[in-house]
Motif scaffolding. Structure first.
Motif, PDB file in Angstrom:
ATOM      1  N   ALA A  91      34.756  36.474  43.909  1.00  0.00           N
ATOM      2  CA  ALA A  91      33.437  36.917  43.477  1.00  0.00           C
ATOM      3  C   ALA A  91      33.555  38.085  42.504  1.00  0.00           C
ATOM      4  N   ALA A  92      34.460  39.024  42.836  1.00  0.00           N
ATOM      5  CA  ALA A  92      34.604  40.211  41.995  1.00  0.00           C
ATOM      6  C   ALA A  92      35.112  39.836  40.618  1.00  0.00           C
ATOM      7  N   MET A  95      32.493  38.408  38.476  1.00  0.00           N
ATOM      8  CA  MET A  95      31.559  39.385  37.937  1.00  0.00           C
ATOM      9  C   MET A  95      32.221  40.366  36.983  1.00  0.00           C
ATOM     10  N   GLY A  96      33.455  40.154  36.679  1.00  0.00           N
ATOM     11  CA  GLY A  96      34.052  40.952  35.618  1.00  0.00           C
ATOM     12  C   GLY A  96      34.965  42.070  36.078  1.00  0.00           C
ATOM     13  N   LEU A  97      35.238  42.158  37.357  1.00  0.00           N
ATOM     14  CA  LEU A  97      36.224  43.155  37.791  1.00  0.00           C
ATOM     15  C   LEU A  97      37.620  42.630  37.445  1.00  0.00           C
ATOM     16  N   ASP A  98      38.489  43.567  37.154  1.00  0.00           N
ATOM     17  CA  ASP A  98      39.834  43.170  36.741  1.00  0.00           C
ATOM     18  C   ASP A  98      40.848  43.972  37.546  1.00  0.00           C
ATOM     19  N   LYS A 310      26.638  45.753  44.417  1.00  0.00           N
ATOM     20  CA  LYS A 310      26.554  44.661  43.445  1.00  0.00           C
ATOM     21  C   LYS A 310      27.024  43.328  44.054  1.00  0.00           C
ATOM     22  N   LEU A 311      28.198  43.388  44.661  1.00  0.00           N
ATOM     23  CA  LEU A 311      28.761  42.151  45.221  1.00  0.00           C
ATOM     24  C   LEU A 311      27.889  41.622  46.346  1.00  0.00           C
ATOM     25  N   ASN A 312      27.378  42.531  47.153  1.00  0.00           N
ATOM     26  CA  ASN A 312      26.521  42.095  48.250  1.00  0.00           C
ATOM     27  C   ASN A 312      25.240  41.480  47.738  1.00  0.00           C
TER      28      ASN A 312
END
Lengths: 537, 473
Positions: A91-92, A95-98, A310-312
């Motif tokens: 999921a992260a 959403m653009g987490l790296d 955000k993730l939640n």
């Protein structure tokens, strides 16, 4: 299952090797032993990396170190946790987490606290202060006052340590935090130059210092006492630039001062023996590794909390509906107001939340608004540090939302009846324990300036070397770039320690506030035994 | 009619362990936040963690506590445990000095409140900590308070740890203090070693032979509960095999004569008993300081004697002295007097603030009575310690000396006289010490005197030396 007696931070898979078993242990017999046989200066220039099994050979991305349980239950729980981890990671990333890959270790709470006391490094050089730290973390836990929940280490792969015996929804929050921090470590400009194999490097330090202690020519007590001294000056490193190997060639002058006191001592102190130089150098590296953390604490905490939200919010399938109230209560404990401190989670979160709102307003007509907003936020995460974040993005609204105020020990609440009782309260030493603190202002500008002052230089006072030949007698002159008073008794003792390490007189140019609240420009100096205070004009 | 099969040894009966109220200090100490689980024991106990760095840290604070206590810390600074065999002393936090903010420039906090409201104070390290104040700036209602009190087990506390190398997060939440437990035996050893006090020796033939029972024999008489089944079966088999040619081991019948019971033997073991009388003068002239001197000295004196008797008794039993032996065989009696004397519990001895005239004779009479009633002097070692400022009424001197002479002639081991006053006798007036010297001579074997001048640790050591140390002559 056989429980190993020597349990400290040893993973079951780790072979029992004696720490003394380095190449130095095989050195020639004692008769030939001279200081040249010791790990002299220069030997360290090739950092000794010792693989930490705990960090490297991970059988599974989530390890459960819970020996008490049956293997079956263990396996089941491990799979559940790992499923959570995978879902979160996917999921992260969507959403653009790296982030770096994150190795999550779930362990008994006591062991976790021992690790937290060593700042997350399973192999740390032996020193009593870890023991004290451990017990000070442990006691509040026993009283039920507070718990320590997670430690995340800047390493590749990032090492995250979580205590077991938490419900799943807490583990979820902690895992999100770990992922966000991992992303932060990877992408923040301030972590660009950090060593991504710090875990191994620190284990190497531990080996070397242990070997010094086991050396009959030095002894454990001498090493420990020396480390005590270095600990008292270990925050004197340059917070403005990444660490360099060695030391600069150009001379130190008043116009061109130097903040890296540890590096200076390593190179130029005539007092230090070769092994002592090595110890200073090792601790210097560890201090430099701490610098970016200090500089971005607010940002990193805020980033972690923001991504938790955000993730939640974006992944309702992860919601644990039954425990939703408990989960929000747990989050509330994280976001608790502190009367005398800033809650970095809450402040950072508020800034990011408001920035997101702001960007959404700005990009109202953009076709790919969601992604663009996140992109803008990632840019902030990449470039800013605490001070710049506050300077640029803190607004009046946030301060009001967070109920922030400044407090001061000097301004006392007026007691209307004081004159009737003939009470006169002398101002007293305002560094004295028990001095009462009072709300002094809710003015936005005051709060902003005070916050900037607090976060300046990672919260450490700025102290630089101005001259190495002060008084024409090899005196070391330090200048305190004054933002606030130093803690007086600490400063004096530190100066004594520093003079012992330097082997000559050390001067400190600073300002002290006296009992009446007036600032005096003073020069403290020490020869390693006593303190001399002289007022400057 | 009930038959007592195993009558109790009368000697043992007379010396039933009395419920000792050794917790007198505990009541007096300032209330420390102590929970048993937070008390770290050493001596018998091990450090609570296997962490080697914690063990090293533990060694360091143990050493510092030892050094502190060796300087005769006042008993009011620590707490005596309930069993009276150890003390708890708070440890100091070891600070590493470094350049850091002084805490006097203020800071930023969060919460409700108006300007001028108090939000906290500086702690011992000069760092701000939240106050318990009027609820200003406290956490928002409903948030975080539950977890603070730890109401729900398993519910995590407030905030995740630092997501990095550490930082300042661990700084708060430090406990104010926690305690180290040190056995009084250990204190006594320090005292003995430091002051070179002699070890006590048994009186020889005079010591009491305590009967000790051990369950190590087999008897034909006993209760059903003590039936020794194997021996009983053995006896039955013996009888059957001797009597019949071919007996069936599956069919064994028992007769009355087969039954054997576990039983005990009694052996005399030597034991030294001691009774110590502490007399405290509570007359008007004994100021708070003088009483403090007396009480502080008394704690260490009592510790040393109790340790010596425990040790002696262990050695008489040919065992290794243990912390548990502390105070074995010693009984303590506390007497306070002004112009009347009364026996009081230990607690009162350490807390009373009475005042009145001064007469010593009633106190000695009281001791005489107690010895006569409870502590026959051929079976008990008797010690008397008397704390006073020496201002006895003149008309009492003669009478009190007479009684004291009687006591000493009857076989008292030691009469220790401790004068607690800031100067020698004022303006040529004589204190009771001079009276004692006149009556008994300066070098009487059974009389020791000492003079404590100020509330100071060195003075207590000197007093112990005077009272218990080796005498030169």
């Amino acid at each position: 299952m056989q429980v190993r007696q020597n349990l400290t931070f040893t993973h079951p898979s780790r072979p029992a090797t004696s720490p003394a078993k380095t190449d130095r242990a095989k050195s020639p017999p004692q008769s030939q032993k001279k200081t040249t046989q010791l790990p002299g200066f220069g030997q360290y220039s090739k950092p000794l990396l010792r693989p930490v099994r705990f960090g490297l050979r991970i059988p599974h991305p989530v390890t459960l170190n819970r020996l008490q349980q049956s293997p079956l239950a263990w396996n089941e729980e491990l799979q559940k946790l790992d499923a959570t981890r995978q879902a979160l990671e996917t999921a992260a990333k969507e959403m653009g987490l790296d982030p770096f890959p994150v190795a999550m270790h779930v362990m008994p709470h006591d062991k976790f606290l021992q690790l937290a006391a060593r700042k997350g490094f399973p192999e740390r050089y032996p020193h009593w202060s870890w023991g004290q730290e451990y017990y000070d973390l442990k006691l509040p836990t026993l009283y039920g006052i507070r718990n320590f929940n997670e430690v995340v280490v800047n390493n590749d792969p990032v090492q995250a340590y979580l205590p077991d015996a938490y419900p799943a929804y807490v583990h979820k929050i902690l895992m999100i935090h770990a992922l966000a921090r991992s992303d932060f470590f990877k992408n923040s400009l301030h972590f660009r130059h950090t060593n991504r194999r710090m875990n191994e490097q620190i284990a190497g330090h531990a080996d070397m210092i242990r070997a010094l202690g086991n050396d009959p020519a030095i002894g454990k007590v001498a090493v420990e006492e020396f480390i005590d001294k270095v600990h008292s000056i270990r925050n004197l490193v340059d917070g403005t630039r990444p660490m360099r190997d060695g030391f600069r060639a150009e001379p130190i002058t008043e116009e061109n001062p130097e903040r890296d006191v540890l590096g200076f001592l390593t190179q130029h102190s005539p007092e230090l023996k070769p092994w002592q130089r090595d110890v200073v150098e090792m601790l210097r590296r560890e201090s430099f590794a701490q610098v970016p953390h200090n500089k971005t604490q607010l940002l990193s905490d805020g980033w972690a909390s923001f991504w938790n939200m955000k993730l939640n919010a974006q992944n309702p399938e992860m919601w644990d509906i039954e425990n939703l109230t408990r989960e929000s209560r747990f989050m509330a404990t994280i976001f608790k107001n502190d009367p005398v401190k800033v809650n970095t989670y809450k402040l950072g979160f508020t800034i990011f939340k408001n920035l997101e709102k702001q960007f959404r307003e700005q990009l109202k007509d953009h076709p790919d608004r969601d992604h663009e907003v996140l992109k803008a936020l990632r840019k902030i995460r990449r470039e800013e540090h605490d001070v710049s974040l506050i300077r640029k993005y803190l607004t009046q609204d946030m301060v009001e939302e967070l109920l922030m105020y400044t407090y001061d020990p000097k301004k006392k609440a007026p007691n209307p009846n004081a004159h009737m009782h003939g009470v006169f309260v002398p101002p007293g030493d305002n560094q004295k324990p028990g001095t009462k603190l009072h709300i002094s202002s809710r003015d936005f500008e005051d709060i902003r300036m005070k916050l900037i002052k607090m976060y300046e230089n990672g919260g450490q006072p700025v102290i630089e070397i101005v001259s190495t030949n002060h008084d024409k007698q090899d005196g070391l002159l330090l200048r305190h770039l004054y933002e606030y008073d130093l803690k007086k008794d600490y400063a004096e003792k530190t100066l004594i320690n520093l003079a012992q390490l330097w082997g000559n007189r050390v001067y400190l140019d600073t300002w002290l506030t006296d009992d009446q609240g007036e600032k005096t420009h003073v020069m403290l100096s020490s020869d390693g035994q006593q303190i001399v205070r002289r007022n400057l004009q | 009619m009930m038959i007592q099969l195993f009558p109790q040894n009368p000697a043992a009966k007379s010396r039933q362990p009395k419920a000792k109220d050794n917790n007198a200090f505990a009541g007096k100490m300032p209330a420390l936040k102590t929970l048993n689980r937070d008390t770290v024991k050493f001596g018998a106990g091990a450090p609570p963690s296997s962490d080697p760095d914690f063990q090293r840290y533990f060694e360091i604070i143990k050493e510092s506590a030892r050094r502190d206590l060796q300087k005769f810390k006042s008993p009011q600074e620590f707490e005596v445990t309930k069993d009276g065999k150890s003390v708890k002393i708070p440890r100091d936090y070891i600070n590493t000095p470094h350049f850091t903010r002084g805490g006097n420039e203020g800071g930023v906090g969060q919460g409700e409140g108006d300007e001028g409201d108090e939000v906290g104070e500086l702690d011992e390290n000069g760092q701000p900590k939240p106050g318990k104040g009027e609820g200003k700036g406290k956490p928002q209602p409903g948030k975080g308070e539950k977890a603070e009190k730890g109401e729900e087990p398993g519910e995590p506390g407030d905030e995740p740890g630092e997501g990095d190398l550490g930082g300042e997060g661990s700084q708060d939440g430090k406990p104010d203090d926690w305690n180290l437990e040190i056995s009084r035996s250990e204190i006594a050893r320090w005292i003995g070693d430091g002051l070179e006090l002699p070890n006590f020796e048994p009186r020889g033939a005079n010591n009491i032979q305590k009967m000790e029972t051990t369950w190590d024999t087999i008897s034909r008489l006993g209760t059903q509960g003590n039936l020794h089944r194997r021996r009983t079966l053995f006896e039955a088999l013996k009888r059957l095999m001797a009597g019949t040619q071919n007996f069936d081991p599956k069919k064994i019948n028992f007769q009355r004569s087969d039954f054997r019971y576990q039983s005990f033997t009694e052996r005399p073991i030597p034991k030294e008993n001691a009774v110590i009388f502490y007399i405290l003068d509570t007359s008007g002239s004994m100021t708070a300081d003088r009483k403090k001197m007396a009480r502080d000295t008394n704690f260490y004196l009592s510790t040393y004697i109790q340790y010596q008797y425990g040790k002696m008794n262990a050695e008489l039993r040919a065992e290794k002295p243990d912390d548990k032996d502390f105070g074995n065989g010693v009984e303590e009696r506390f007497i306070i007097h002004d112009d009347k004397a009364e026996e009081v519990p230990e607690k009162d001895f350490y807390n009373t603030t009475k005042s009145g005239g001064t007469k010593f004779a009633p106190a000695y009479e009281e001791i005489k009575r107690l010895i006569k009633e409870k502590y026959p002097i051929d079976q008990w070692n008797v010690y008397i310690f008397h704390y006073t400022d020496g201002d006895n009424f003149g008309d009492d001197n003669k009478k009190s000396i007479e009684i004291l002479k009687e006591l000493i002639d009857s076989g008292v081991n030691l009469y220790g006289y401790v004068e607690t006053r800031q100067q020698e006798g004022m303006g040529g007036s004589t204190t009771y010490k001079n009276v004692l010297d006149q009556a008994f001579g300066k070098n009487n074997k059974f009389i020791r005197t000492s003079h404590i001048k100020k509330v100071e640790r060195g003075e207590y050591a000197q007093a112990l030396k005077d009272l218990l140390g080796k005498k030169d002559n």
